[in-house]
Motif scaffolding. Structure first.
Motif, mmCIF file in Angstrom:
data_model
loop_
_atom_site.group_PDB
_atom_site.id
_atom_site.type_symbol
_atom_site.label_atom_id
_atom_site.label_comp_id
_atom_site.label_asym_id
_atom_site.label_seq_id
_atom_site.Cartn_x
_atom_site.Cartn_y
_atom_site.Cartn_z
ATOM 1 N N ILE A 149 0.889 -1.167 0.000
ATOM 2 C CA ILE A 149 0.000 0.000 0.000
ATOM 3 C C ILE A 149 0.922 1.211 0.000
ATOM 4 O O ILE A 149 1.845 1.297 0.801
ATOM 5 C CB ILE A 149 -0.909 0.031 1.232
ATOM 6 N N LEU A 150 0.696 2.126 -0.928
ATOM 7 C CA LEU A 150 1.521 3.331 -1.040
ATOM 8 C C LEU A 150 0.731 4.566 -0.645
ATOM 9 O O LEU A 150 -0.372 4.802 -1.138
ATOM 10 C CB LEU A 150 2.026 3.501 -2.480
ATOM 11 N N ALA A 151 1.315 5.353 0.253
ATOM 12 C CA ALA A 151 0.803 6.694 0.548
ATOM 13 C C ALA A 151 1.799 7.653 -0.088
ATOM 14 O O ALA A 151 2.889 7.881 0.439
ATOM 15 C CB ALA A 151 0.703 6.914 2.053
ATOM 16 N N LYS A 152 1.425 8.163 -1.232
ATOM 17 C CA LYS A 152 2.340 8.968 -2.044
ATOM 18 C C LYS A 152 2.578 10.338 -1.426
ATOM 19 O O LYS A 152 1.674 10.953 -0.864
ATOM 20 C CB LYS A 152 1.731 9.126 -3.441
ATOM 21 N N CYS A 153 3.827 10.836 -1.542
ATOM 22 C CA CYS A 153 4.118 12.203 -1.110
ATOM 23 C C CYS A 153 5.394 12.688 -1.778
ATOM 24 O O CYS A 153 6.239 11.880 -2.187
ATOM 25 C CB CYS A 153 4.251 12.305 0.409
ATOM 26 N N ASP A 154 5.510 13.976 -1.909
ATOM 27 C CA ASP A 154 6.712 14.601 -2.450
ATOM 28 C C ASP A 154 7.720 14.724 -1.323
ATOM 29 O O ASP A 154 7.416 15.296 -0.269
ATOM 30 C CB ASP A 154 6.352 15.983 -3.014
ATOM 31 N N LYS A 155 8.923 14.177 -1.525
ATOM 32 C CA LYS A 155 9.914 14.168 -0.444
ATOM 33 C C LYS A 155 10.272 15.582 0.038
ATOM 34 O O LYS A 155 10.774 15.754 1.147
ATOM 35 C CB LYS A 155 11.175 13.417 -0.867
ATOM 36 N N ALA A 156 10.008 16.597 -0.813
ATOM 37 C CA ALA A 156 10.290 17.983 -0.408
ATOM 38 C C ALA A 156 9.188 18.553 0.485
ATOM 39 O O ALA A 156 9.335 19.606 1.085
ATOM 40 C CB ALA A 156 10.469 18.856 -1.651
ATOM 41 N N ASP A 157 8.066 17.849 0.557
ATOM 42 C CA ASP A 157 6.916 18.302 1.344
ATOM 43 C C ASP A 157 6.907 17.563 2.680
ATOM 44 O O ASP A 157 6.310 16.486 2.819
ATOM 45 C CB ASP A 157 5.627 18.037 0.559
ATOM 46 N N ALA A 158 7.573 18.119 3.678
ATOM 47 C CA ALA A 158 7.711 17.457 4.984
ATOM 48 C C ALA A 158 6.354 17.188 5.628
ATOM 49 O O ALA A 158 6.114 16.099 6.160
ATOM 50 C CB ALA A 158 8.584 18.303 5.906
ATOM 51 N N ALA A 159 5.479 18.166 5.569
ATOM 52 C CA ALA A 159 4.153 18.007 6.199
ATOM 53 C C ALA A 159 3.346 16.925 5.488
ATOM 54 O O ALA A 159 2.693 16.091 6.124
ATOM 55 C CB ALA A 159 3.405 19.329 6.169
ATOM 56 N N GLY A 160 3.420 16.944 4.158
ATOM 57 C CA GLY A 160 2.692 15.946 3.378
ATOM 58 C C GLY A 160 3.206 14.541 3.640
ATOM 59 O O GLY A 160 2.434 13.579 3.725
ATOM 60 N N CYS A 161 4.533 14.404 3.779
ATOM 61 C CA CYS A 161 5.124 13.094 4.030
ATOM 62 C C CYS A 161 4.815 12.602 5.441
ATOM 63 O O CYS A 161 4.647 11.400 5.664
ATOM 64 C CB CYS A 161 6.631 13.132 3.783
ATOM 65 N N LYS A 162 4.719 13.523 6.385
ATOM 66 C CA LYS A 162 4.342 13.144 7.755
ATOM 67 C C LYS A 162 2.911 12.610 7.760
ATOM 68 O O LYS A 162 2.601 11.607 8.427
ATOM 69 C CB LYS A 162 4.458 14.363 8.675
ATOM 70 N N LYS A 163 2.054 13.261 7.015
ATOM 71 C CA LYS A 163 0.661 12.826 6.918
ATOM 72 C C LYS A 163 0.576 11.444 6.262
ATOM 73 O O LYS A 163 -0.202 10.584 6.686
ATOM 74 C CB LYS A 163 -0.132 13.849 6.093
ATOM 75 N N ALA A 164 1.412 11.243 5.226
ATOM 76 C CA ALA A 164 1.430 9.950 4.537
ATOM 77 C C ALA A 164 1.920 8.845 5.475
ATOM 78 O O ALA A 164 1.386 7.730 5.480
ATOM 79 C CB ALA A 164 2.331 10.031 3.300
ATOM 80 N N GLU A 165 2.926 9.174 6.286
ATOM 81 C CA GLU A 165 3.454 8.191 7.247
ATOM 82 C C GLU A 165 2.376 7.812 8.253
ATOM 83 O O GLU A 165 2.205 6.624 8.581
ATOM 84 C CB GLU A 165 4.673 8.763 7.969
ATOM 85 N N GLU A 166 1.643 8.791 8.750
ATOM 86 C CA GLU A 166 0.582 8.517 9.721
ATOM 87 C C GLU A 166 -0.507 7.649 9.100
ATOM 88 O O GLU A 166 -1.082 6.774 9.760
ATOM 89 C CB GLU A 166 -0.010 9.825 10.247
ATOM 90 N N LYS A 167 -0.785 7.900 7.831
ATOM 91 C CA LYS A 167 -1.794 7.103 7.128
ATOM 92 C C LYS A 167 -1.364 5.635 7.079
ATOM 93 O O LYS A 167 -2.166 4.727 7.345
ATOM 94 C CB LYS A 167 -1.993 7.652 5.707
ATOM 95 N N ILE A 168 -0.087 5.393 6.739
ATOM 96 C CA ILE A 168 0.418 4.028 6.660
ATOM 97 C C ILE A 168 0.431 3.366 8.033
ATOM 98 O O ILE A 168 0.074 2.187 8.189
ATOM 99 C CB ILE A 168 1.837 4.016 6.040
#
Length: 324
Positions: free
Chosen positions: A185-204
Motif C-alpha cells: 500500500i503506497l501513501a504517495k508524497c513529495d519528499k520535499a513536502d515534509a508536512a505531506g510526508c508526515k501525513k502519509a506516514e501517519e496514514k500508513i
C-alpha cells in the motif's frame, strides 16, 4: 499472440485512472502530428500520453529516463506507433474485419477502468481525448492482431525437440535467483513536502494497525493505495533483487513469508509491505518452462517475419516524422 507493436488502448492513451491523475509537466507547443504515415496522422497527444505512461511504469520499477535520454526514448516510441499504423494499413488491404460486438466488448472493459461515467468523461477531457478516438484506436489494435494471426502466426510451429534443445543450450538463463512475491500500500508524497510526508506516514501507520487487528490487506489497498497496483489489491507479483527501489527491496527481502512490514520510506512516499511468497535460488525445471520456451521461440519467429514485412513496407511508404 500480443505482438509488442500492438499497443492496447490503455497504453496508447494512458487512460488508467491513476495515470490520468498524474501531473503532466508543461511543455512547449508541439506540432499537431508527431508523424504522418501514408497520409494518416499520428497525433502528438497520442505520442505524449504514451511517453508519459511509459515513464510512470518505469518509475514504479525504480527506473528513470534522464533529460539527455528523452529524445531517443520518444523516438523509439514514435517508431512503434508508426509500425503499428503501417500494420493497420496492411490489415485494411488484406480485408481484415473487426466484429462490432467484439469491439464493443473491449470498449466496455475500458469503461470499467473508471469508477463512473462522469470520472471517465473528465479524465478524457483532461487529456483532450474523445471516446470516438478511443474506439478508433481499439479497432486498429484489433485489426492488427487479426492480421498477425492470419498472415504471420498460422504457419509457425515449434516442436518439443526445439524447446528441449533451447533449454539445454541456455541452462544458465533458467537459474533463478532468490525472489519475493509481495503486495503493498503506497501513501504517495513529495519528499520535499515534509508536512505531506508526515501525513502519509501517519496514514500508513494507521492502516498497519487495522491490518494487524485483522483487517483485509487487499481491500484496504484497493481503498487507500496511491499505486496502480491497488486494482489488484496491492499485488506487485514476484520480483528479484534490482527490480524495486532499494529501501523497498531491502525491506521485502528481509521479511519472512506472511510478514507485514513497518512503514517503509522511498522516493515515492510511504509503503506498507506484505510478503506473500518467497522462492529460494535454483534452476527452474524444464517441465515448468517448456510451454513458455515454445511460445517465446514462436513469438521470436513471428516477430522476425513482421520486422521483415515492415522493412519491405517502409521502402514504399511515405512517412513524415516531425520534430519530437
Amino acid at each position: 499472440m500480443k505482438y509488442m507493436l500492438i499497443m492496447g488502448i490503455m497504453l496508447v492513451f494512458g487512460i488508467s485512472v491513476s495515470a490520468m491523475a498524474a501531473d503532466t509537466p508543461a511543455a512547449p507547443a508541439a506540432p499537431k502530428a508527431a508523424a504522418v504515415v501514408n497520409g494518416t496522422e499520428i497525433p502528438t497527444k497520442i505520442l505524449d500520453t504514451e511517453v508519459g505512461l511509459e515513464q510512470q511504469k518505469m518509475l514504479y520499477s525504480g527506473q528513470q529516463i534522464g533529460a539527455s535520454q528523452m529524445p531517443v526514448f520518444k523516438k523509439a516510441i514514435l517508431e512503434k506507433l508508426i509500425d503499428r499504423e503501417l500494420l493497420y494499413q496492411a490489415s485494411e488491404k488484406e480485408g481484415i474485419k473487426v466484429e462490432d460486438a467484439k469491439l464493443e466488448e473491449q470498449i466496455t472493459q475500458i469503461k470499467k477502468q473508471f469508477p463512473d461515467e462522469k470520472t471517465m468523461e473528465k479524465s478524457l477531457a483532461d487529456k483532450g481525448i474523445t471516446l470516438a478516438e478511443i474506439r478508433s484506436q481499439v479497432k486498429k489494435s484489433m485489426a492488427v492482431e487479426g492480421l498477425i494471426k492470419t498472415k504471420f502466426e498460422k504457419d509457425v510451429t515449434v516442436d518439443d525437440a526445439k524447446a528441449d534443445e533451447f533449454y539445454k543450450q541456455n541452462i544458465e538463463k533458467f537459474k533463478k535467483p532468490e525472489s519475493v512475491k509481495a503486495s503493498h500500500i503506497l501513501a504517495k508524497c513529495d519528499k520535499a513536502d515534509a508536512a505531506g510526508c508526515k501525513k502519509a506516514e501517519e496514514k500508513i501507520k494507521d492502516l498497519r494497525k487495522k491490518i494487524a487487528a485483522g483487517g483485509d490487506f487487499a481491500a484496504l489497498a484497493k481503498a487507500n493505495s496511491d499505486c496502480p497496483s491497488k486494482d489488484q489489491g496491492g499485488d506487485l507479483g514476484e520480483f528479484g533483487r534490482g527490480q524495486m527501489v532499494k529501501p523497498f527491496e531491502d525491506a521485502a527481502f528481509a521479511m519472512k513469508q506472511g510478514d507485514l512490514s513497518q512503514p517503509v520510506k522511498t522516493d515515492f512516499g510511504w509503503h506498507l509491505i506484505k510478503v506473500t511468497g518467497k522462492t529460494a535460488a535454483g534452476t527452474v525445471p524444464y517441465a515448468e518452462v517448456k510451454e513458455q520456451i515454445k511460445n517465446m521461440l514462436k513469438n521470436k519467429e513471428v516477430s522476425a517475419k513482421i520486422r521483415a514485412y515492415l522493412e519491405d513496407m517502409k521502402k514504399d511508404a511515405k512517412i513524415e516524422r516531425n520534430q519530437v
